[in-house]
Scaffold this active site. Structure first.
Site, PDB file in Angstrom:
ATOM      1  N   CYS A 169      32.366  23.482  17.964  1.00 45.50           N
ATOM      2  CA  CYS A 169      33.289  23.848  19.029  1.00 45.50           C
ATOM      3  C   CYS A 169      34.661  23.317  18.636  1.00 45.50           C
ATOM      4  O   CYS A 169      34.825  22.116  18.409  1.00 45.50           O
ATOM      5  CB  CYS A 169      32.842  23.242  20.354  1.00 45.50           C
TER       6      CYS A 169
ATOM      7  N   LYS B 165       0.871  -1.170   0.000  1.00 44.95           N
ATOM      8  CA  LYS B 165       0.000   0.000   0.000  1.00 44.95           C
ATOM      9  C   LYS B 165       0.911   1.224   0.000  1.00 44.95           C
ATOM     10  O   LYS B 165       1.536   1.552   1.002  1.00 44.95           O
ATOM     11  CB  LYS B 165      -0.907   0.010   1.224  1.00 44.95           C
TER      12      LYS B 165
END
Length: 650
Positions: free
Chosen positions: A414, A110
């Site tokens: 960082c 489906k």
């Protein structure tokens, strides 16, 4: 070009398009297609009254419509009743077996897209109509003509309605949304909405630019003597439509459940969105006897997959620092259950995307979970906003070490190698199950050891003593000794685990195993050129490994000395027919793919992921798709599992 060559050119171009757009196995280059297309177009410009309706030029978008007109279906497009678990399926089957105990069933995927009804008369596409209310829908023929997987002409002269789903593949959807982000356009929420929106464009030239495809799943009005729905679906492939994947003829509940589980297992990896499985009585006479209720057929149901898309509200935003320093914004959500899991956090990808999607703190958002540990937020529902939502501010300082962040085009990082978050995340990864698998050293314990100053890096783990741990709250002798023993158990561990544990960018578990097998301990001194010779390794992977080796020589040397990792060299049968050959695996086999990869590599084969002209063998299981078709077209030797077993016995 004369009229005879014109007709032949149409046939050749349509064949090229079918292989390219439907089978995903091109038989001609773009240049060859374009050259023939322009010759054909020149002929049509000189002979406008001779243009055939099957010409590929008839796919080009027409003038924009002011609105769509309504069009009635010859036979109604019914909705299906849903079943959501094995118990509900059992109830549905009991009702069927009460009057038709020998019924069999056709099971098919489906698809999650936009339903479309195609009407062919005299072999030509006459109209294309959306589902609408099931009785009538919108006439979108101009748009349907732009979809290359919809044939303009079929080898069937009688009137027939062919039903199917208009879809956008997952990768195409991502590319489409990425382009819309770049163009500052609103994003589609999911592939289904993208397909439906593209199909309903008043300007078919816009539709033509969208990567739409059509997958048939049934018929409406049709004159036929065939009494098997399974055979009808199979016959559509001969009309030029895409082959139906995962199609199964099932005799009982056990076979239906097997088909469902096969489809469910393929859900994440399959390129198209799947919503569940349609279960339909195969015998057409029984279908007609059972008939319909007011809204749905009694002879079919939709066995739905568990839901993976839900909505929730963003309660807070936290900024996570990964082991490479990348800052990832994560939303803390009102708890919501998705696919059996209670979700409280979801990734927001990056700050650029947050800004373009305009996601805010307090928004109601759509969440999708596709097997990810942390689900992703794909959009916010702007229409539900009041005045309480707050814009998400991009941080300028690291939330862990307070150092200034490096702001790149998309990512924020960082750069502080000593940042506690980077170190802690590296240690968590190092001890994880797919790395050194140190039992008892999870995230919480790593953070505790780091915060108490007992561990500041990988080497500190091997300096831990029992008395260090006994000083921690809640730690007894047995617990402390167990952790020390778990760390000691990493001595002599497989080399690939150490490679993976280092957390080298772009080098995951699979790559670590290949590197260990190919190079052994020498993996930490190989050149980029040597790495690139391994199938599946690209320049980013090679560069990343070499840079890591160069920057961490001392750490690598010390860890090798401590662990003395084992190098498991696979014994290769050099006299095997597979030695030095390229093999691709496709379809469902009797054991996991990894089982067959190990066998084939032990026979000296190189196992690849895609079929090409350099592929020597295709090991093929059930429900094989486009790889099988492409291999057949290229003349690749096809092997069944039985064929492989016969080679092993020889």
């Amino acid at each position: 070009m004369d009229s005879q060559n014109y007709a032949k050119a149409i046939e050749v171009l349509n064949k090229m398009a079918y292989h390219y757009y439907v089978l995903d196995s091109p038989i001609a280059s773009d240049a060859e297609y374009d050259a023939l297309y322009h010759k054909l177009k020149a002929y049509e410009e000189a002979n406008p009254d001779s243009i055939l309706p099957s010409s590929p030029t008839q796919r080009v978008g027409d003038v924009p419509l002011s609105e769509f007109s309504k069009n009635a279906h010859i036979k109604r497009m019914w909705s299906l009743d849903d079943v959501f678990d094995e118990g509900e399926l059992e109830e549905w089957l009991t009702r069927i077996y009460k009057t038709h105990p020998r019924a069999s069933f056709t099971c098919s995927p489906k698809f999650d897209g936009a339903s479309l009804n195609l009407l062919y008369e005299g072999g030509l596409l006459r109209s294309a109509t959306t589902r609408g209310n099931g009785i009538e829908g919108e006439l979108v023929t101009q748009n349907a003509r732009t979809i290359f997987s919809i044939p303009l002409q079929i080898p069937y002269d009688k009137r027939i309605e062919i039903r199917g789903e208009v879809l956008i593949a997952k990768d195409d959807f991502s590319s489409l949304n990425a382009q819309r982000l770049a163009d500052n356009l609103p994003l589609f929420a999911n592939p289904r909405n993208a397909a439906a929106g593209s199909l309903r464009q008043l300007d078919s030239k816009i539709t033509a630019k969208r990567p739409l495809r059509f997958m048939p799943w049934g018929v409406g009005a049709m004159e036929t003597q065939i009494e098997s729905f399974y055979e009808i679906l199979r016959s559509l492939e001969s009309f030029g439509f895409a082959p139906m994947p995962f199609l199964a003829h099932c005799r009982d509940k056990g076979e239906i459940l097997h088909a469902y589980r096969t489809l469910l297992d393929a859900r994440e990896s399959y390129p198209l969105m799947l919503d569940g499985m349609v279960v339909m009585i195969d015998e057409i006479p029984i279908q007609e006897q059972l008939g319909w209720t007011i809204k749905s057929p009694r002879f079919a149901c939709a066995y739905k997959f568990p839901a993976v898309e839900k909505t929730s509200i963003i309660k807070n935003i936290v900024f996570q620092v990964g082991r490479t320093g990348v800052i990832t914004p994560v939303a803390e959500l009102e708890p919501v259950e998705i696919d059996g899991a209670m979700i409280t956090r979801a990734s927001l990808h990056n700050f650029s995307e947050i800004a373009k999607k305009d996601i805010r703190l307090g928004d109601k958002v759509v969440i999708i979970r596709s097997g990810d540990v942390i689900p992703k937020i794909i959009s916010s529902i702007h229409a539900l906003r009041d005045d309480s939502q707050i814009r998400i501010q991009t941080p300028t300082l690291c939330p862990e070490c307070a150092q200034e962040l490096l702001v790149e085009e998309i990512l924020i990082k960082c750069q502080n190698l000593s940042c506690p978050a980077r170190v802690k995340e590296s240690l968590v990864h190092f001890a994880s199950k797919k790395a050194l698998n140190i039992d008892g050293l999870g995230e919480k314990i790593v953070y505790e050891l780091f915060d108490r100053g007992l561990v500041r890096g990988i080497l500190d783990l091997y300096r831990l003593k029992e008395e260090d741990l006994l000083g921690l709250e809640g730690w007894k002798q047995k617990r402390a000794q167990n952790l020390i023993n778990s760390i000691k158990n990493t001595y002599g561990i497989e080399l690939w685990r150490l490679i993976n544990a280092f957390g080298i960018e772009h080098i995951g578990e699979g790559a670590s195993k290949k590197l260990a097998t190919n190079f052994g301990i020498r993996v930490f001194s190989v050149s980029e050129e040597e790495i690139l010779n391994i199938d599946g390794f690209g320049e980013e992977m090679a560069r990343s490994l070499c840079e890591f080796n160069h920057a961490n020589r001392e750490l690598i040397s010390t860890m090798l000395e401590i662990l003395q990792p084992k190098v498991q060299q696979r014994e290769v049968a050099l006299d095997s027919v597979f030695a030095g050959k390229s093999v691709v695996i496709t379809g469902t086999l009797s054991a996991p793919r990894e089982h067959f990869v190990e066998i084939l590599e032990g026979l000296g084969a190189r196992v690849g992921s895609s079929v090409s002209g350099k592929t020597d063998f295709l090991l093929c299981g059930e429900n094989a798709g486009s790889k099988l078709t492409k291999a057949q077209n290229l003349g690749v030797r096809i092997l069944s599992e039985e064929d492989l077993q016969s080679y092993l016995k020889a």
